[in-house]
Design a protein around this motif. Structure first.
Motif, PDB file in Angstrom:
ATOM      1  N   GLN A  17       0.838  -1.196   0.000  1.00 46.05           N
ATOM      2  CA  GLN A  17       0.000   0.000   0.000  1.00 46.05           C
ATOM      3  C   GLN A  17       0.873   1.247   0.000  1.00 46.05           C
ATOM      4  OE1 GLN A  17      -2.665  -0.549   3.430  1.00 46.05           O
ATOM      5  NE2 GLN A  17      -4.324  -1.025   2.001  1.00 46.05           N
ATOM      6  N   SER A  18       0.238   2.386  -0.182  1.00 49.53           N
ATOM      7  CA  SER A  18       0.962   3.658  -0.149  1.00 49.53           C
ATOM      8  C   SER A  18       0.574   4.431   1.104  1.00 49.53           C
ATOM      9  CB  SER A  18       0.647   4.476  -1.399  1.00 49.53           C
ATOM     10  OG  SER A  18      -0.737   4.796  -1.429  1.00 49.53           O
ATOM     11  N   VAL A  19       1.466   5.355   1.492  1.00 43.79           N
ATOM     12  CA  VAL A  19       1.230   6.159   2.695  1.00 43.79           C
ATOM     13  C   VAL A  19       1.935   7.502   2.518  1.00 43.79           C
ATOM     14  CG1 VAL A  19       3.256   5.236   3.898  1.00 43.79           C
ATOM     15  CG2 VAL A  19       1.315   6.135   5.221  1.00 43.79           C
ATOM     16  N   ALA A  20       1.388   8.525   3.160  1.00 42.42           N
ATOM     17  CA  ALA A  20       2.001   9.853   3.090  1.00 42.42           C
ATOM     18  C   ALA A  20       2.047  10.459   4.479  1.00 42.42           C
ATOM     19  CB  ALA A  20       1.201  10.762   2.151  1.00 42.42           C
ATOM     20  N   PHE A  21       3.132  11.164   4.739  1.00 36.58           N
ATOM     21  CA  PHE A  21       3.330  11.852   6.013  1.00 36.58           C
ATOM     22  C   PHE A  21       3.480  13.334   5.726  1.00 36.58           C
ATOM     23  CE2 PHE A  21       3.878   7.700   7.281  1.00 36.58           C
ATOM     24  CZ  PHE A  21       5.042   7.108   6.818  1.00 36.58           C
ATOM     25  N   TRP A  22       3.016  14.135   6.682  1.00 38.24           N
ATOM     26  CA  TRP A  22       3.053  15.587   6.504  1.00 38.24           C
ATOM     27  C   TRP A  22       3.862  16.239   7.615  1.00 38.24           C
ATOM     28  CZ3 TRP A  22       0.893  19.291   9.823  1.00 38.24           C
ATOM     29  CH2 TRP A  22       0.836  20.599   9.312  1.00 38.24           C
ATOM     30  N   ARG A  64      10.847   3.941  -4.273  1.00 33.77           N
ATOM     31  CA  ARG A  64       9.585   3.845  -3.541  1.00 33.77           C
ATOM     32  C   ARG A  64       9.274   5.068  -2.687  1.00 33.77           C
ATOM     33  NH1 ARG A  64       9.304   0.712   0.231  1.00 33.77           N
ATOM     34  NH2 ARG A  64      11.521   0.383   0.674  1.00 33.77           N
ATOM     35  N   PHE A  65      10.275   5.856  -2.372  1.00 33.99           N
ATOM     36  CA  PHE A  65      10.086   7.037  -1.522  1.00 33.99           C
ATOM     37  C   PHE A  65      10.156   8.296  -2.388  1.00 33.99           C
ATOM     38  CE2 PHE A  65      10.810   5.728   3.038  1.00 33.99           C
ATOM     39  CZ  PHE A  65      10.908   4.371   2.805  1.00 33.99           C
ATOM     40  N   SER A  66       9.306   9.253  -2.043  1.00 28.40           N
ATOM     41  CA  SER A  66       9.383  10.562  -2.688  1.00 28.40           C
ATOM     42  C   SER A  66       9.045  11.623  -1.657  1.00 28.40           C
ATOM     43  CB  SER A  66       8.436  10.657  -3.879  1.00 28.40           C
ATOM     44  OG  SER A  66       7.082  10.541  -3.454  1.00 28.40           O
ATOM     45  N   ALA A  67       9.553  12.815  -1.862  1.00 28.01           N
ATOM     46  CA  ALA A  67       9.271  13.907  -0.937  1.00 28.01           C
ATOM     47  C   ALA A  67       9.228  15.204  -1.705  1.00 28.01           C
ATOM     48  CB  ALA A  67      10.325  13.972   0.163  1.00 28.01           C
ATOM     49  N   GLU A  68       8.417  16.116  -1.225  1.00 17.65           N
ATOM     50  CA  GLU A  68       8.361  17.428  -1.836  1.00 17.65           C
ATOM     51  C   GLU A  68       8.157  18.482  -0.760  1.00 17.65           C
ATOM     52  OE1 GLU A  68       5.164  17.326  -4.632  1.00 17.65           O
ATOM     53  OE2 GLU A  68       3.613  17.259  -3.088  1.00 17.65           O
ATOM     54  N   ASP A  74       5.627  23.662   4.114  1.00 19.73           N
ATOM     55  CA  ASP A  74       5.236  22.293   4.456  1.00 19.73           C
ATOM     56  C   ASP A  74       5.954  21.290   3.565  1.00 19.73           C
ATOM     57  OD1 ASP A  74       1.682  22.746   5.228  1.00 19.73           O
ATOM     58  OD2 ASP A  74       3.495  23.758   5.927  1.00 19.73           O
ATOM     59  N   SER A  75       6.027  20.060   4.073  1.00 22.59           N
ATOM     60  CA  SER A  75       6.622  18.994   3.276  1.00 22.59           C
ATOM     61  C   SER A  75       5.805  17.727   3.423  1.00 22.59           C
ATOM     62  CB  SER A  75       8.065  18.741   3.721  1.00 22.59           C
ATOM     63  OG  SER A  75       8.640  17.661   3.002  1.00 22.59           O
ATOM     64  N   THR A  76       5.845  16.908   2.380  1.00 22.62           N
ATOM     65  CA  THR A  76       5.177  15.610   2.395  1.00 22.62           C
ATOM     66  C   THR A  76       6.166  14.535   1.989  1.00 22.62           C
ATOM     67  OG1 THR A  76       3.072  16.624   1.766  1.00 22.62           O
ATOM     68  CG2 THR A  76       3.267  14.250   1.488  1.00 22.62           C
ATOM     69  N   LEU A  77       6.186  13.449   2.727  1.00 17.98           N
ATOM     70  CA  LEU A  77       7.005  12.279   2.411  1.00 17.98           C
ATOM     71  C   LEU A  77       6.049  11.141   2.065  1.00 17.98           C
ATOM     72  CD1 LEU A  77       9.849  10.851   2.456  1.00 17.98           C
ATOM     73  CD2 LEU A  77       9.310  10.218   4.815  1.00 17.98           C
ATOM     74  N   LYS A  78       6.285  10.497   0.944  1.00 13.87           N
ATOM     75  CA  LYS A  78       5.398   9.419   0.496  1.00 13.87           C
ATOM     76  C   LYS A  78       6.186   8.126   0.296  1.00 13.87           C
ATOM     77  CE  LYS A  78       2.256  12.546  -1.963  1.00 13.87           C
ATOM     78  NZ  LYS A  78       1.676  12.939  -3.266  1.00 13.87           N
ATOM     79  N   ILE A  79       5.528   7.024   0.582  1.00 13.14           N
ATOM     80  CA  ILE A  79       6.097   5.700   0.325  1.00 13.14           C
ATOM     81  C   ILE A  79       5.085   4.938  -0.529  1.00 13.14           C
ATOM     82  CG2 ILE A  79       7.065   3.598   1.289  1.00 13.14           C
ATOM     83  CD1 ILE A  79       7.382   5.043   3.953  1.00 13.14           C
ATOM     84  N   GLN A  80       5.554   4.434  -1.672  1.00 10.11           N
ATOM     85  CA  GLN A  80       4.666   3.689  -2.560  1.00 10.11           C
ATOM     86  C   GLN A  80       5.479   2.775  -3.475  1.00 10.11           C
ATOM     87  OE1 GLN A  80       2.330   6.158  -5.208  1.00 10.11           O
ATOM     88  NE2 GLN A  80       0.933   4.504  -5.719  1.00 10.11           N
ATOM     89  N   ASP A  86      10.009  -1.000   5.940  1.00  8.76           N
ATOM     90  CA  ASP A  86       9.774   0.433   6.089  1.00  8.76           C
ATOM     91  C   ASP A  86       9.152   0.768   7.447  1.00  8.76           C
ATOM     92  OD1 ASP A  86       8.674   0.627   2.640  1.00  8.76           O
ATOM     93  OD2 ASP A  86      10.695   0.797   3.485  1.00  8.76           O
ATOM     94  N   SER A  87       8.815  -0.242   8.234  1.00  2.00           N
ATOM     95  CA  SER A  87       8.271   0.005   9.572  1.00  2.00           C
ATOM     96  C   SER A  87       9.306   0.760  10.395  1.00  2.00           C
ATOM     97  CB  SER A  87       7.924  -1.319  10.261  1.00  2.00           C
ATOM     98  OG  SER A  87       6.858  -1.964   9.586  1.00  2.00           O
ATOM     99  N   ALA A  88       8.947   1.934  10.859  1.00  5.01           N
ATOM    100  CA  ALA A  88       9.892   2.823  11.541  1.00  5.01           C
ATOM    101  C   ALA A  88       9.131   4.052  12.010  1.00  5.01           C
ATOM    102  CB  ALA A  88      11.017   3.240  10.591  1.00  5.01           C
ATOM    103  N   VAL A  89       9.847   4.915  12.714  1.00  5.36           N
ATOM    104  CA  VAL A  89       9.326   6.245  13.024  1.00  5.36           C
ATOM    105  C   VAL A  89       9.949   7.215  12.039  1.00  5.36           C
ATOM    106  CG1 VAL A  89       9.205   8.101  14.718  1.00  5.36           C
ATOM    107  CG2 VAL A  89       9.012   5.718  15.461  1.00  5.36           C
ATOM    108  N   TYR A  90       9.120   8.029  11.420  1.00  3.48           N
ATOM    109  CA  TYR A  90       9.592   9.027  10.456  1.00  3.48           C
ATOM    110  C   TYR A  90       9.562  10.388  11.144  1.00  3.48           C
ATOM    111  CZ  TYR A  90       9.662   5.286   7.189  1.00  3.48           C
ATOM    112  OH  TYR A  90       9.985   4.095   6.565  1.00  3.48           O
ATOM    113  N   LEU A  91      10.743  10.954  11.278  1.00  2.94           N
ATOM    114  CA  LEU A  91      10.912  12.208  12.001  1.00  2.94           C
ATOM    115  C   LEU A  91      11.184  13.342  11.033  1.00  2.94           C
ATOM    116  CD1 LEU A  91      13.313  10.869  14.769  1.00  2.94           C
ATOM    117  CD2 LEU A  91      10.975  11.629  15.157  1.00  2.94           C
ATOM    118  N   CYS A  92      10.532  14.451  11.285  1.00  3.90           N
ATOM    119  CA  CYS A  92      10.792  15.669  10.536  1.00  3.90           C
ATOM    120  C   CYS A  92      11.508  16.634  11.475  1.00  3.90           C
ATOM    121  CB  CYS A  92       9.491  16.277  10.045  1.00  3.90           C
ATOM    122  SG  CYS A  92       9.678  17.810   9.113  1.00  3.90           S
TER     123      CYS A  92
END
Lengths: 115, 113
Positions: A17-22, A64-68, A74-80, A86-92
């Motif tokens: 699946q895909s997921v996005a973080f903000w 599989r990873f992209s970011a803008e 603001d920024s968005t990190l996506k995994i698809q 990829d299970s982890a904590v994603y820190l900004c």
């Protein structure tokens, strides 16, 4: 001042699946970082932005990873598609331009679980 | 390449004990050095920093001295409290066309009442 805001706090998805973080950095901070922190390890840099330009994405799995970071805020990190590893904590984190040697301000992170 | 090595945890201490967490680094040039702390369920918080050799960073009773001759930046506190229980990360930062920070693996501290 408000801190670095991240959402969501938690996310559980199935593999492929895909997921996005903000992330919303501290106001006025030109530099924004995304780190991946696997359980029991230190954070690893995925990508660094200066305003809306990429400074370093050498560790980003670009298949599989992209970011803008549109408009340099603001920024968005996506995994698809997501993989189990990829299970982890994603820190900004963010810092004032040229002040990276004085430390970063981190958000609370997004905990991703891929099942 | 540049790297940071910390002592493995967990470190378990009784309240009011003396704390030392060892950190050594490998880097070319003149990095800045940091200690960050991470409480459960939270992001990292900057605890203290030192930007040049022989500088001492200090905050909340914690201190660390930048030792270039031994490439070390050990974290110390004279009397720990239960509230100090957390994971502590040593890190270095260098300007390589933009500041890049490299973190150690972290050391978990448990303080018992």
């Amino acid at each position: 001042e408000a801190g670095v805001a991240q959402s969501p706090r938690y996310k559980i998805i199935e593999k492929r699946q895909s997921v996005a973080f903000w992330c919303n950095p501290i106001s006025g901070h030109a530099t924004l970082y995304w780190y991946q922190q696997i359980l029991g390890q230190g954070p690893k840099l995925l990508i660094q932005f200066q305003n809306n330009g990429v400074v370093d994405d050498s560790q980003l799995p670009k298949d599989r990873f992209s970011a803008e970071r549109l408009k340099g805020v603001d920024s968005t990190l996506k995994i698809q598609p997501a993989k189990l590893e990829d299970s982890a904590v994603y820190l900004c984190a963010s810092s004032s331009s040229g002040q990276g040697n004085y430390g970063y301000t981190f958000g609370s992170g997004t905990r991703l679980t891929v099942v | 390449g540049d790297s940071v090595t910390q002592m493995e945890g967990p470190v378990t201490l009784s309240e009011e004990a003396f704390l030392t967490i060892n950190c050594t680094y490998t880097a070319t040039g003149y990095p800045s050095l940091f200690w960050y702390v991470q409480y459960p369920g939270e992001g990292l918080q900057l605890l203290l920093k030192a930007t040049k050799a022989d500088d001492k960073g200090s905050n909340k009773g914690f201190e660390a001295t930048y030792r270039k001759e031994t490439t070390s930046f050990h974290l110390e506190k004279g009397s720990v409290q239960v509230s100090d229980s957390a994971v502590y990360f040593c890190a270095l930062s260098k300007n390589t066309g933009g500041f890049k920070t490299i973190f150690g693996a972290g050391t978990r501290l448990f303080v018992k009442a």
